[in-house]
Design a protein around this motif. Structure first.
Motif, PDB file in Angstrom:
ATOM      1  N   ALA A 165     -70.353  37.872  33.703  1.00  0.00           N
ATOM      2  CA  ALA A 165     -70.240  37.137  34.584  1.00  0.00           C
ATOM      3  C   ALA A 165     -71.056  35.748  34.558  1.00  0.00           C
ATOM      4  CB  ALA A 165     -70.902  37.901  35.862  1.00  0.00           C
ATOM      5  N   MET A 166     -72.320  35.615  33.994  1.00  0.00           N
ATOM      6  CA  MET A 166     -73.097  34.867  34.145  1.00  0.00           C
ATOM      7  C   MET A 166     -72.750  33.613  32.939  1.00  0.00           C
ATOM      8  SD  MET A 166     -74.822  35.007  36.708  1.00  0.00           S
ATOM      9  CE  MET A 166     -75.368  33.121  36.272  1.00  0.00           C
ATOM     10  N   ARG A 167     -72.226  34.447  31.920  1.00  0.00           N
ATOM     11  CA  ARG A 167     -71.591  33.405  30.807  1.00  0.00           C
ATOM     12  C   ARG A 167     -70.383  32.841  31.437  1.00  0.00           C
ATOM     13  NH1 ARG A 167     -71.100  33.373  24.619  1.00  0.00           N
ATOM     14  NH2 ARG A 167     -73.289  34.329  24.740  1.00  0.00           N
ATOM     15  N   ALA A 168     -69.430  33.463  32.046  1.00  0.00           N
ATOM     16  CA  ALA A 168     -68.263  32.941  32.659  1.00  0.00           C
ATOM     17  C   ALA A 168     -68.581  31.532  33.639  1.00  0.00           C
ATOM     18  CB  ALA A 168     -67.516  33.943  33.223  1.00  0.00           C
ATOM     19  N   HIS A 169     -69.656  31.866  34.423  1.00  0.00           N
ATOM     20  CA  HIS A 169     -70.063  30.962  35.273  1.00  0.00           C
ATOM     21  C   HIS A 169     -70.648  29.453  34.648  1.00  0.00           C
ATOM     22  CE1 HIS A 169     -69.418  32.407  39.252  1.00  0.00           C
ATOM     23  NE2 HIS A 169     -69.955  33.672  39.079  1.00  0.00           N
ATOM     24  N   LEU A 170     -71.412  29.960  33.694  1.00  0.00           N
ATOM     25  CA  LEU A 170     -71.958  28.703  32.657  1.00  0.00           C
ATOM     26  C   LEU A 170     -70.870  27.850  31.911  1.00  0.00           C
ATOM     27  CD1 LEU A 170     -75.224  30.409  31.247  1.00  0.00           C
ATOM     28  CD2 LEU A 170     -75.195  28.193  32.498  1.00  0.00           C
ATOM     29  N   TYR A 171     -70.086  28.968  31.489  1.00  0.00           N
ATOM     30  CA  TYR A 171     -68.803  28.133  30.802  1.00  0.00           C
ATOM     31  C   TYR A 171     -68.017  27.343  32.038  1.00  0.00           C
ATOM     32  CZ  TYR A 171     -68.777  30.846  26.236  1.00  0.00           C
ATOM     33  OH  TYR A 171     -68.881  31.100  25.119  1.00  0.00           O
ATOM     34  N   GLY A 172     -68.088  27.907  33.094  1.00  0.00           N
ATOM     35  CA  GLY A 172     -67.331  27.174  34.378  1.00  0.00           C
ATOM     36  C   GLY A 172     -67.616  25.907  34.542  1.00  0.00           C
ATOM     37  N   VAL A 173     -68.973  25.688  34.529  1.00  0.00           N
ATOM     38  CA  VAL A 173     -69.517  24.447  34.339  1.00  0.00           C
ATOM     39  C   VAL A 173     -69.051  23.138  33.540  1.00  0.00           C
ATOM     40  CG1 VAL A 173     -71.779  23.016  34.669  1.00  0.00           C
ATOM     41  CG2 VAL A 173     -71.647  25.312  35.639  1.00  0.00           C
ATOM     42  N   PHE A 174     -68.843  23.666  32.411  1.00  0.00           N
ATOM     43  CA  PHE A 174     -68.391  22.878  31.401  1.00  0.00           C
ATOM     44  C   PHE A 174     -66.797  22.829  31.239  1.00  0.00           C
ATOM     45  CE2 PHE A 174     -72.520  24.673  29.228  1.00  0.00           C
ATOM     46  CZ  PHE A 174     -73.282  23.441  30.159  1.00  0.00           C
ATOM     47  N   GLY A 175     -66.058  23.684  31.927  1.00  0.00           N
ATOM     48  CA  GLY A 175     -64.704  23.782  31.906  1.00  0.00           C
ATOM     49  C   GLY A 175     -63.748  22.700  32.024  1.00  0.00           C
ATOM     50  N   THR A 176     -64.106  22.073  33.150  1.00  0.00           N
ATOM     51  CA  THR A 176     -63.149  20.687  33.292  1.00  0.00           C
ATOM     52  C   THR A 176     -63.499  19.536  32.356  1.00  0.00           C
ATOM     53  OG1 THR A 176     -62.924  21.430  35.695  1.00  0.00           O
ATOM     54  CG2 THR A 176     -62.368  19.118  35.181  1.00  0.00           C
ATOM     55  N   LEU A 177     -64.838  19.423  32.164  1.00  0.00           N
ATOM     56  CA  LEU A 177     -65.517  18.631  31.200  1.00  0.00           C
ATOM     57  C   LEU A 177     -64.854  18.723  29.859  1.00  0.00           C
ATOM     58  CD1 LEU A 177     -67.732  16.365  31.017  1.00  0.00           C
ATOM     59  CD2 LEU A 177     -69.020  18.305  29.808  1.00  0.00           C
ATOM     60  N   TYR A 230     -58.848  29.521  30.944  1.00  0.00           N
ATOM     61  CA  TYR A 230     -59.023  28.702  32.167  1.00  0.00           C
ATOM     62  C   TYR A 230     -57.908  27.560  32.638  1.00  0.00           C
ATOM     63  CZ  TYR A 230     -62.160  25.254  34.637  1.00  0.00           C
ATOM     64  OH  TYR A 230     -62.649  24.108  35.473  1.00  0.00           O
ATOM     65  N   ARG A 231     -57.428  26.913  31.371  1.00  0.00           N
ATOM     66  CA  ARG A 231     -56.161  26.061  31.522  1.00  0.00           C
ATOM     67  C   ARG A 231     -55.051  26.847  32.444  1.00  0.00           C
ATOM     68  NH1 ARG A 231     -56.117  24.042  26.697  1.00  0.00           N
ATOM     69  NH2 ARG A 231     -57.329  21.894  26.708  1.00  0.00           N
ATOM     70  N   ALA A 232     -54.891  27.803  31.843  1.00  0.00           N
ATOM     71  CA  ALA A 232     -53.671  28.863  32.491  1.00  0.00           C
ATOM     72  C   ALA A 232     -53.884  29.242  33.965  1.00  0.00           C
ATOM     73  CB  ALA A 232     -53.275  30.009  31.621  1.00  0.00           C
ATOM     74  N   GLY A 233     -55.085  29.375  34.070  1.00  0.00           N
ATOM     75  CA  GLY A 233     -55.545  29.839  35.521  1.00  0.00           C
ATOM     76  C   GLY A 233     -55.535  28.849  36.421  1.00  0.00           C
TER      77      GLY A 233
END
Length: 537
Positions: A397-409, A523-526
């Protein structure tokens, strides 16, 4: 000694108004890497009448609080309270719209970069100019007001950014650093000034609807790094320090935006260098060697504080959603009878993320509290998503949230890769990089490139604008002594600021690169789920 430097005013003061915190940073002007004192004030934007804003009363109360805290810190650490400085600089979040009439009265509440109501204007301007004009740019806000026939437009005589406004009130000068100005209106190639052809094109587009002969009359004058930009007035000194101890007459460098100060704070102002700044928003800046071949809606074209061309990937949503989750876990610790300090909560959660699967176990975290143009979202809907076979653990969960910060970037950075933009080094700064080896490592995996973090990563833009103030002081000293040449900003940073800086670099780990790539595909698909949530909720 530091006390002597403070007493004699051989210092540079930097003040930055960020999205959630106003920071003040005092450095030794002869050794800008030496931070002498700091102060800060927490604040938050407000959502009023459908727009994100900050009140100007909060601007000044927050500045005064941050400055007073810096003075107290200097007194506690060095036994002396500053009464003057060698130079001052002001920085703030870029873009947005502050509109004033002839008498200097605010016409409408401050419209921040975070607003996404300017779609019609941005699209029309991008078509007319042939360059990407993002929703948050000042000219998009102005033109949207023109399109909508807003009642304040006939009285408009001056528009500026938050940094430009504060600088104006402290010095009386309606000027702006070229980096911040490049987020108001496009800059002409190699000119460090507004693009004259596009100014004329806009005047034709808005003919009969502007209150002045040309839009240039509404914009601040431009200064580049090292140029004089006014001095502290008696009224300005009283605004910043109501105690009356601060003396007027202190020279100012040009006010800059948080993107420019982030570049300075990470020594990323030369071609083929870049930086990532993470806070409420997150953005990457890459200094270009050549013009881009095509117009991309994911990329802004802005400049360094010296006027060199920069490609900017700007995402409205950064670490705020991550902070909300950290706050929930902090409350859990408190409710359990074992409260933890905020830094300890982040340290624990970030370290746990290192134990997660490389692709975050099939989990997805979207940090979109506000609209996100790169992701095609007009409004924000933060989501945490999993499938029945995803591995829901704290680490994932925490890795997903950290990845999420960088997703759109990462979506935007892929566009730069496709353009063949060269990058030798990438630096990162912002509070989330304080926990060594976690966010930095994940960002390296997301970008597929080495990421460096220095000792000043958490000081960020307040330190960056203090360095720009110190640079302006150095340039003025060189001019006064008739030196044969004035050192460039890039050389100044290399030789006088970062020469002995401690920098840690994380190389991308193959497992992280592959794991983030898998995450980004999901992420893109979602994003379809995100779009559905915007429609339904």
């Amino acid at each position: 000694m530091s006390a002597d430097a403070i007493r004699a005013g051989r210092t540079a003061l930097g003040i930055e108004l960020g999205s959630t915190r106003i920071k003040a940073c005092l450095v030794d002007a002869d050794d800008p890497a030496n931070v002498l004192a700091v102060g800060s004030h927490a604040w938050e934007n407000a959502y009023e009448s459908g727009l994100w804003t900050y009140s100007l009363d909060e601007v000044w109360s927050g500045l005064q609080d941050a400055y007073a805290e810096l003075v107290s810190d200097a007194r506690q650490r060095h036994g002396v309270a500053p009464e003057t400085f060698g130079a001052i600089g002001v920085s703030a979040m870029m873009h947005g719209y502050l509109a004033f009439d002839e008498a200097g009265a605010l016409l409408v509440p401050f419209r921040t970069w975070r607003n996404t109501n300017t779609g019609a204007a941005a699209a029309e301007l991008t078509e007319a100019f042939g360059v990407n004009i993002p929703l948050r740019w000042s000219i998009a806000h102005l033109h949207q007001a023109v399109i909508d026939g807003e009642a304040h437009v006939p009285a408009l005589r001056f528009a500026t950014t938050l940094a430009g406004y504060v600088h104006w009130k402290l010095t009386g000068e309606k000027v702006l650093g070229v980096g911040d100005a490049s987020g108001m209106f496009p800059i002409g190639a190699g000119t460090a000034g507004y693009d004259t052809a596009l100014l004329a094109r806009y005047d034709d587009l808005a003919a009969g609807r502007l209150p002045v002969a040309g839009v240039a009359e509404l914009l601040p004058e431009i200064r580049v790094a090292g140029e004089a930009a006014g001095a502290l007035t008696a009224e300005g000194a009283a605004l910043l320090d109501p105690s009356g101890a601060l003396r007027p007459g202190i020279p100012f460098c040009a006010p800059e935006g948080d993107a420019g100060t982030g570049m300075v704070a990470t020594n990323a102002v030369a071609p083929r260098t870049g930086n990532v700044s993470a806070g409420t928003s997150i953005f990457a800046m890459v200094v270009l060697e050549r013009p881009l071949e095509r117009v991309h809606h994911e990329l802004d074209l802005v400049t360094t504080p010296s006027g060199d061309a920069v490609a900017m990937v700007h995402c409205n949503n950064g670490a705020s959603e991550l902070a909300a989750w950290a706050g929930m876990f902090a409350r859990f610790a408190e409710a359990s009878g074992r409260p933890l300090a905020d830094d300890a909560v982040y340290e624990t959660l970030f370290r746990e993320a290192l134990e997660g699967e490389a692709d975050a176990g099939g989990l997805l975290a979207y940090n979109h509290l506000a609209g996100e143009p790169i992701a095609g979202l007009a409004e924000g809907r933060p989501l945490f998503v999993r499938t029945p076979d995803s591995r829901l653990t704290l680490a994932n969960a925490m890795r997903a949230h950290l990845y999420g910060v960088f997703g759109t970037l990462a979506l935007g950075m892929r566009v730069l890769e496709d353009e063949g933009v060269g990058l030798d080094r990438m630096f990162a700064h912002g509070g989330m990089f304080r926990t060594a080896g976690v966010a930095q490592r994940f960002l390296a995996g997301a970008l597929g490139a080495p990421v460096s973090v220095g000792d000043t990563a958490s000081e960020g833009g307040a330190w960056g604008i203090a360095v720009l103030a110190a640079y302006a002081r150095a340039v003025a000293s060189a001019d006064a002594s008739a030196e044969a040449s004035v050192i460039s900003l890039s050389s100044y940073l290399d030789e006088r600021v970062f020469a002995d800086a401690a920098v840690g670099t994380a190389d991308p780990e193959p497992a992280d690169v592959a794991g983030f790539a898998a995450y980004l595909d999901r992420y893109r698909a979602g994003l379809a789920v995100e779009a559905a949530a915007v429609t339904a909720l």
